[in-house]
Motif scaffolding. Structure first.
Motif, short mmCIF file in Angstrom:
data_model
loop_
_atom_site.label_atom_id
_atom_site.label_comp_id
_atom_site.label_asym_id
_atom_site.label_seq_id
_atom_site.Cartn_x
_atom_site.Cartn_y
_atom_site.Cartn_z
N PHE A 13 0.84 -1.18 0.00
CA PHE A 13 0.00 0.00 0.00
C PHE A 13 0.88 1.24 0.00
CE2 PHE A 13 -2.45 -3.18 2.50
CZ PHE A 13 -3.42 -3.43 1.55
N GLY A 14 1.18 1.69 -1.20
CA GLY A 14 2.03 2.86 -1.34
C GLY A 14 1.25 4.03 -1.90
N THR A 15 1.99 4.89 -2.60
CA THR A 15 1.37 6.05 -3.23
C THR A 15 0.60 5.61 -4.47
OG1 THR A 15 3.18 7.44 -2.46
CG2 THR A 15 1.81 8.32 -4.23
N PRO A 16 -0.65 5.99 -4.59
CA PRO A 16 -1.42 5.60 -5.78
C PRO A 16 -0.96 6.38 -7.01
CG PRO A 16 -2.73 7.05 -4.38
CD PRO A 16 -1.44 6.78 -3.65
N ASN A 17 -1.26 5.82 -8.17
CA ASN A 17 -1.02 6.50 -9.44
C ASN A 17 -2.23 7.36 -9.75
OD1 ASN A 17 -0.50 7.30 -12.04
ND2 ASN A 17 -0.36 5.25 -12.89
N ALA A 18 -1.99 8.65 -10.01
CA ALA A 18 -3.12 9.57 -10.25
C ALA A 18 -3.70 9.45 -11.65
CB ALA A 18 -2.68 11.00 -10.00
N GLY A 19 -2.94 8.93 -12.61
CA GLY A 19 -3.46 8.80 -13.96
C GLY A 19 -3.53 10.11 -14.70
N THR A 20 -4.34 10.13 -15.75
CA THR A 20 -4.47 11.27 -16.65
C THR A 20 -5.94 11.53 -16.92
OG1 THR A 20 -2.41 10.62 -17.72
CG2 THR A 20 -3.80 12.16 -18.92
N GLY A 27 -10.01 0.41 -1.38
CA GLY A 27 -9.38 1.46 -0.57
C GLY A 27 -8.93 2.67 -1.35
N ILE A 28 -9.19 2.69 -2.66
CA ILE A 28 -8.81 3.83 -3.50
C ILE A 28 -10.03 4.73 -3.70
CG2 ILE A 28 -8.06 4.54 -5.81
CD1 ILE A 28 -5.81 3.37 -4.17
N SER A 29 -9.82 6.02 -3.53
CA SER A 29 -10.91 6.97 -3.79
C SER A 29 -10.40 8.10 -4.68
CB SER A 29 -11.47 7.54 -2.48
OG SER A 29 -10.47 8.26 -1.79
N TYR A 30 -11.34 8.74 -5.34
CA TYR A 30 -11.03 9.81 -6.30
C TYR A 30 -11.79 11.06 -5.90
CZ TYR A 30 -10.15 5.49 -8.83
OH TYR A 30 -9.73 4.23 -9.19
N GLN A 31 -11.17 12.22 -6.09
CA GLN A 31 -11.86 13.49 -5.85
C GLN A 31 -11.50 14.45 -6.96
OE1 GLN A 31 -14.21 14.54 -3.26
NE2 GLN A 31 -14.43 15.88 -5.03
N TRP A 32 -12.52 14.82 -7.76
CA TRP A 32 -12.34 15.80 -8.82
C TRP A 32 -12.45 17.20 -8.24
CZ3 TRP A 32 -11.95 14.81 -14.22
CH2 TRP A 32 -12.00 13.46 -14.58
N ALA A 33 -11.69 18.13 -8.82
CA ALA A 33 -11.77 19.53 -8.42
C ALA A 33 -11.69 20.40 -9.67
CB ALA A 33 -10.65 19.88 -7.45
N THR A 34 -12.29 21.57 -9.61
CA THR A 34 -12.33 22.45 -10.76
C THR A 34 -12.18 23.90 -10.35
OG1 THR A 34 -13.59 23.05 -12.74
CG2 THR A 34 -14.85 22.70 -10.73
N THR A 57 -7.52 14.10 -7.42
CA THR A 57 -6.65 13.59 -6.37
C THR A 57 -7.10 12.17 -6.06
OG1 THR A 57 -6.33 15.79 -5.44
CG2 THR A 57 -5.85 13.93 -4.00
N VAL A 58 -6.12 11.25 -6.08
CA VAL A 58 -6.38 9.83 -5.81
C VAL A 58 -5.80 9.53 -4.42
CG1 VAL A 58 -6.01 7.46 -6.59
CG2 VAL A 58 -6.25 9.32 -8.27
N THR A 59 -6.60 8.89 -3.56
CA THR A 59 -6.18 8.60 -2.19
C THR A 59 -6.26 7.10 -1.92
OG1 THR A 59 -7.02 10.74 -1.45
CG2 THR A 59 -6.68 9.07 0.25
N CYS A 60 -5.23 6.59 -1.25
CA CYS A 60 -5.24 5.21 -0.77
C CYS A 60 -5.57 5.25 0.72
CB CYS A 60 -3.88 4.54 -0.99
SG CYS A 60 -3.79 2.88 -0.29
N SER A 67 -2.79 3.43 3.13
CA SER A 67 -1.52 4.11 3.40
C SER A 67 -1.72 5.57 3.79
CB SER A 67 -0.62 4.05 2.16
OG SER A 67 -1.16 4.83 1.11
N GLY A 68 -2.89 6.13 3.44
CA GLY A 68 -3.13 7.55 3.69
C GLY A 68 -2.43 8.45 2.69
N LEU A 69 -1.77 7.87 1.69
CA LEU A 69 -1.03 8.65 0.70
C LEU A 69 -1.95 9.07 -0.44
CD1 LEU A 69 2.26 6.55 0.60
CD2 LEU A 69 1.83 8.70 1.83
N THR A 70 -1.63 10.22 -1.03
CA THR A 70 -2.41 10.75 -2.14
C THR A 70 -1.51 11.11 -3.31
OG1 THR A 70 -2.26 13.04 -1.42
CG2 THR A 70 -4.11 11.76 -0.56
N ALA A 71 -2.11 11.20 -4.47
CA ALA A 71 -1.43 11.68 -5.68
C ALA A 71 -2.45 12.45 -6.49
CB ALA A 71 -0.88 10.51 -6.49
N SER A 72 -2.00 13.53 -7.11
CA SER A 72 -2.87 14.33 -7.98
C SER A 72 -2.37 14.26 -9.40
CB SER A 72 -2.88 15.80 -7.52
OG SER A 72 -3.50 15.92 -6.27
#
Length: 110
Positions: free
Chosen positions: A1-8, A33-40, A71-74, A77-82
């Motif tokens: 459970f590391g840093t997730p890949n945020a993708g494109t 355990g992966i969640s996504y949050q869109w922002a604009t 932003t993708v959150t695991c 691990s509590g780690l995020t990636a945007s």
């Protein structure tokens, strides 16, 4: 459970004023355990509004250029990636049509 890949973010980069479209998050980590949050926001790099939490996001109707990130959150691990590159949508004005007056036409009646 590391840093997730945020993708494109993929989808339309230009639309007509008053229209909408759907954006897609591709290549992001997808697992339990992966969640996504869109922002604009309407300024590049400034995201003032939270949107949806899935890999698809409907947007619009838009009247000004708009920018998106995810932003993708695991949760384990509590780690995020945007997303590294924000997705921008340019909004084009609606075309205007002009109608010529009847006095500019020559008509032949038979």
């Amino acid at each position: 459970f590391g840093t997730p890949n945020a993708g494109t973010i993929t989808g339309a980069s230009e639309i007509c004023s008053g229209s909408g479209t759907t954006l897609t998050l591709t290549g992001a980590t997808s697992d339990v355990g992966i969640s996504y949050q869109w922002a604009t926001g309407t300024s590049s790099g400034v995201y003032t509004t939270s949107l949806g939490t899935g890999t698809l996001q409907s947007v619009g109707p838009l009247t000004v250029p708009t920018y998106y990130k995810v932003t993708v959150t695991c949760s384990f691990s509590g780690l995020t990636a945007s997303t590294l590159v924000e997705h921008s949508i340019l909004v084009n004005p609606l075309p205007t049509a002009t109608v010529a007056s009847a006095s500019t036409f020559s008509l032949c009646l038979s």
